[in-house]
Design a protein around this motif. Structure first.
Motif, PDB file in Angstrom:
ATOM      1  N   ALA A  40      53.904  37.028  42.491  1.00 40.93           N
ATOM      2  CA  ALA A  40      53.243  38.329  43.408  1.00 40.93           C
ATOM      3  C   ALA A  40      52.791  36.912  44.097  1.00 40.93           C
ATOM      4  O   ALA A  40      53.235  37.513  45.338  1.00 40.93           O
ATOM      5  N   THR A  41      52.677  35.617  43.848  1.00 37.81           N
ATOM      6  CA  THR A  41      51.966  34.808  44.408  1.00 37.81           C
ATOM      7  C   THR A  41      53.004  33.079  44.744  1.00 37.81           C
ATOM      8  O   THR A  41      52.711  32.892  45.809  1.00 37.81           O
ATOM      9  N   LYS A  42      54.621  33.938  44.057  1.00 38.70           N
ATOM     10  CA  LYS A  42      55.504  32.438  43.600  1.00 38.70           C
ATOM     11  C   LYS A  42      56.870  33.555  44.125  1.00 38.70           C
ATOM     12  O   LYS A  42      57.394  33.993  42.761  1.00 38.70           O
ATOM     13  N   THR A  43      57.228  34.036  45.728  1.00 38.06           N
ATOM     14  CA  THR A  43      58.224  35.181  44.972  1.00 38.06           C
ATOM     15  C   THR A  43      59.432  34.487  44.913  1.00 38.06           C
ATOM     16  O   THR A  43      59.443  32.895  45.512  1.00 38.06           O
ATOM     17  N   CYS A  44      60.380  35.189  44.422  1.00 38.67           N
ATOM     18  CA  CYS A  44      61.768  34.869  44.143  1.00 38.67           C
ATOM     19  C   CYS A  44      62.381  35.423  45.221  1.00 38.67           C
ATOM     20  O   CYS A  44      62.039  36.622  46.297  1.00 38.67           O
ATOM     21  N   PRO A  45      63.769  34.936  46.362  1.00 39.02           N
ATOM     22  CA  PRO A  45      63.800  35.397  47.136  1.00 39.02           C
ATOM     23  C   PRO A  45      64.915  36.671  47.087  1.00 39.02           C
ATOM     24  O   PRO A  45      65.653  36.515  45.701  1.00 39.02           O
ATOM     25  N   VAL A  46      65.749  37.406  48.464  1.00 36.25           N
ATOM     26  CA  VAL A  46      66.053  38.266  48.290  1.00 36.25           C
ATOM     27  C   VAL A  46      67.488  38.493  48.893  1.00 36.25           C
ATOM     28  O   VAL A  46      67.586  38.022  49.991  1.00 36.25           O
ATOM     29  N   ALA A  47      68.744  38.948  48.715  1.00 36.09           N
ATOM     30  CA  ALA A  47      70.209  39.139  49.697  1.00 36.09           C
ATOM     31  C   ALA A  47      70.487  40.084  50.669  1.00 36.09           C
ATOM     32  O   ALA A  47      70.803  41.057  48.500  1.00 36.09           O
ATOM     33  N   LEU A  48      70.561  41.032  51.015  1.00 37.02           N
ATOM     34  CA  LEU A  48      71.024  42.137  51.168  1.00 37.02           C
ATOM     35  C   LEU A  48      72.719  42.185  51.962  1.00 37.02           C
ATOM     36  O   LEU A  48      72.699  41.152  52.887  1.00 37.02           O
ATOM     37  N   PHE A 110      66.923  49.882  56.383  1.00 36.07           N
ATOM     38  CA  PHE A 110      66.236  51.310  55.726  1.00 36.07           C
ATOM     39  C   PHE A 110      65.897  50.699  54.176  1.00 36.07           C
ATOM     40  O   PHE A 110      64.997  50.620  53.574  1.00 36.07           O
ATOM     41  N   ILE A 111      67.356  50.332  53.623  1.00 32.66           N
ATOM     42  CA  ILE A 111      67.141  49.240  52.799  1.00 32.66           C
ATOM     43  C   ILE A 111      65.693  48.854  52.288  1.00 32.66           C
ATOM     44  O   ILE A 111      65.246  48.339  51.179  1.00 32.66           O
ATOM     45  N   ARG A 112      65.854  47.103  53.144  1.00 34.30           N
ATOM     46  CA  ARG A 112      64.450  46.127  52.648  1.00 34.30           C
ATOM     47  C   ARG A 112      63.232  47.372  52.767  1.00 34.30           C
ATOM     48  O   ARG A 112      62.514  46.904  52.230  1.00 34.30           O
ATOM     49  N   ASP A 113      62.957  48.290  53.258  1.00 32.61           N
ATOM     50  CA  ASP A 113      61.531  48.615  53.647  1.00 32.61           C
ATOM     51  C   ASP A 113      61.588  49.990  52.397  1.00 32.61           C
ATOM     52  O   ASP A 113      60.814  50.108  51.588  1.00 32.61           O
ATOM     53  N   HIS A 114      62.831  50.235  51.895  1.00 38.01           N
ATOM     54  CA  HIS A 114      62.911  51.088  50.665  1.00 38.01           C
ATOM     55  C   HIS A 114      62.179  50.292  49.731  1.00 38.01           C
ATOM     56  O   HIS A 114      61.500  51.131  48.651  1.00 38.01           O
ATOM     57  N   PHE A 115      63.075  48.651  49.292  1.00 41.93           N
ATOM     58  CA  PHE A 115      62.961  48.163  48.209  1.00 41.93           C
ATOM     59  C   PHE A 115      61.566  47.304  48.373  1.00 41.93           C
ATOM     60  O   PHE A 115      61.410  46.542  46.854  1.00 41.93           O
ATOM     61  N   ARG A 116      61.217  47.082  49.253  1.00 43.89           N
ATOM     62  CA  ARG A 116      60.498  46.327  48.968  1.00 43.89           C
ATOM     63  C   ARG A 116      59.051  46.301  48.369  1.00 43.89           C
ATOM     64  O   ARG A 116      58.941  45.895  47.579  1.00 43.89           O
ATOM     65  N   PRO A 117      57.728  47.275  48.210  1.00 44.70           N
ATOM     66  CA  PRO A 117      57.405  47.714  47.702  1.00 44.70           C
ATOM     67  C   PRO A 117      57.514  47.516  45.722  1.00 44.70           C
ATOM     68  O   PRO A 117      56.448  48.352  44.880  1.00 44.70           O
ATOM     69  N   LYS A 118      58.563  47.814  45.187  1.00 47.44           N
ATOM     70  CA  LYS A 118      59.272  48.311  44.206  1.00 47.44           C
ATOM     71  C   LYS A 118      59.893  47.128  43.811  1.00 47.44           C
ATOM     72  O   LYS A 118      59.297  46.816  42.454  1.00 47.44           O
ATOM     73  N   PHE A 119      59.746  46.184  44.845  1.00 42.83           N
ATOM     74  CA  PHE A 119      60.771  45.073  43.500  1.00 42.83           C
ATOM     75  C   PHE A 119      59.205  43.437  44.552  1.00 42.83           C
ATOM     76  O   PHE A 119      59.814  42.540  44.980  1.00 42.83           O
ATOM     77  N   ALA A 120      57.890  43.881  44.133  1.00 45.71           N
ATOM     78  CA  ALA A 120      56.645  42.979  44.623  1.00 45.71           C
ATOM     79  C   ALA A 120      57.128  41.384  44.504  1.00 45.71           C
ATOM     80  O   ALA A 120      56.180  40.697  44.480  1.00 45.71           O
ATOM     81  N   ASN A 121      57.548  40.890  43.530  1.00 47.01           N
ATOM     82  CA  ASN A 121      57.684  39.911  43.119  1.00 47.01           C
ATOM     83  C   ASN A 121      58.808  39.185  43.433  1.00 47.01           C
ATOM     84  O   ASN A 121      59.461  37.594  43.447  1.00 47.01           O
ATOM     85  N   PHE A 122      59.761  40.038  44.443  1.00 42.92           N
ATOM     86  CA  PHE A 122      60.012  39.463  45.671  1.00 42.92           C
ATOM     87  C   PHE A 122      60.056  38.934  47.059  1.00 42.92           C
ATOM     88  O   PHE A 122      59.182  40.208  47.358  1.00 42.92           O
ATOM     89  N   ASP A 123      61.215  38.216  47.586  1.00 41.29           N
ATOM     90  CA  ASP A 123      60.114  37.890  49.108  1.00 41.29           C
ATOM     91  C   ASP A 123      61.263  38.551  50.096  1.00 41.29           C
ATOM     92  O   ASP A 123      61.993  38.386  50.072  1.00 41.29           O
TER      93      ASP A 123
END
Length: 240
Positions: A40-48, A110-123
């Motif tokens: 949560a303090t050092k998040t890993c990247p996200v790709a859509l 929508f996808i970003r907003d949906h998954f953001r709280p479910k993957f707290a360790n990702f940016d």
């Protein structure tokens, strides 16, 4: 050149319902195999990752592997539903396809907003948008229309929507050699220098082959370019 892949976790296939639009969105979630450095303090990247028109969102595993290897959480998105109107092929395509691109952009938000709280360790505040063909148009459209959470775009031979012109957005566009992009889509030589954009053409590459169904020499070449880009290597020269 041989590319070695880390073995990713098995994908999670889901259909996410956007109740505000009564729209069921098919996705696959691909987590990197090594998440020991993600917190949560050092998040890993996200790709859509957005598929090309008429191509399943499951047909880009060669890209998923490269992104997973770089510790990206990858969510591949299926934009086209059977109930959607067909993609326009007549008139001023920038105007007649705008509805499709905006619908796709809304889906990515929508996808970003949906998954953001479910993957707290990702940016989810600095997302990479990656798309082939119409999926690249959707990605560019979203950034051009104010998505501040996306600061990086990779397109595979998108041809209609101008790439972002901004020092705040990192750009890689890999081009096939059978069709040109519309005027103004790609940066001029001066703009490439100003914004540090990377635009590279692959000789003998066909637009429709930039998927898992394409020849292995092409998917391997694309994978090499993307891997180098993610690693911060200089932009390779276009092939003739």
């Amino acid at each position: 050149m041989v590319i070695l892949f880390l073995l990713p976790l098995s994908p999670l296939a889901k259909t996410i319902v956007d109740n505000t639009r009564d729209r069921a969105v098919p996705v696959e979630i691909h987590q990197p195999s090594n998440t020991v450095n993600c917190s949560a303090t050092k998040t890993c990247p996200v790709a859509l990752l957005s598929a090309g028109y008429g191509v399943a969102h499951t047909e880009y595993q060669f890209l998923v592997k490269i992104l997973n290897q770089a510790e990206y959480l990858v969510i591949t998105v299926g934009h086209e539903l059977a109930t959607d109107p067909p993609l326009s092929v007549e008139g001023n395509l920038y105007e007649t396809r705008a509805e499709n691109w905006q619908r796709g952009a809304d889906t990515l938000v929508f996808i970003r907003d949906h998954f953001r709280p479910k993957f707290a360790n990702f940016d989810f505040e600095n997302i990479l948008l990656i798309g082939h063909s119409n999926g690249g148009d959707i990605s560019a459209w979203l950034i051009n229309h104010g998505a501040t959470f996306a600061n990086h775009i990779i397109t595979l031979d998108h041809r209609r929507v101008p790439l972002p012109r901004s020092l705040d957005v990192k750009v890689l566009s890999i081009r096939a050699s059978d069709f040109p992009a519309d005027k103004g889509v790609l940066p001029s030589p001066a703009e490439k220098q100003k914004y540090h954009d990377c635009v590279v053409t692959i000789a003998n590459a066909k637009h429709n082959d930039m998927t898992d169904e394409g020849p292995s020499w092409l998917t391997e070449k694309i994978a090499q370019i993307v891997a180098g880009h993610l690693a911060g290597k200089p932009c390779p020269k276009s092939e003739k």
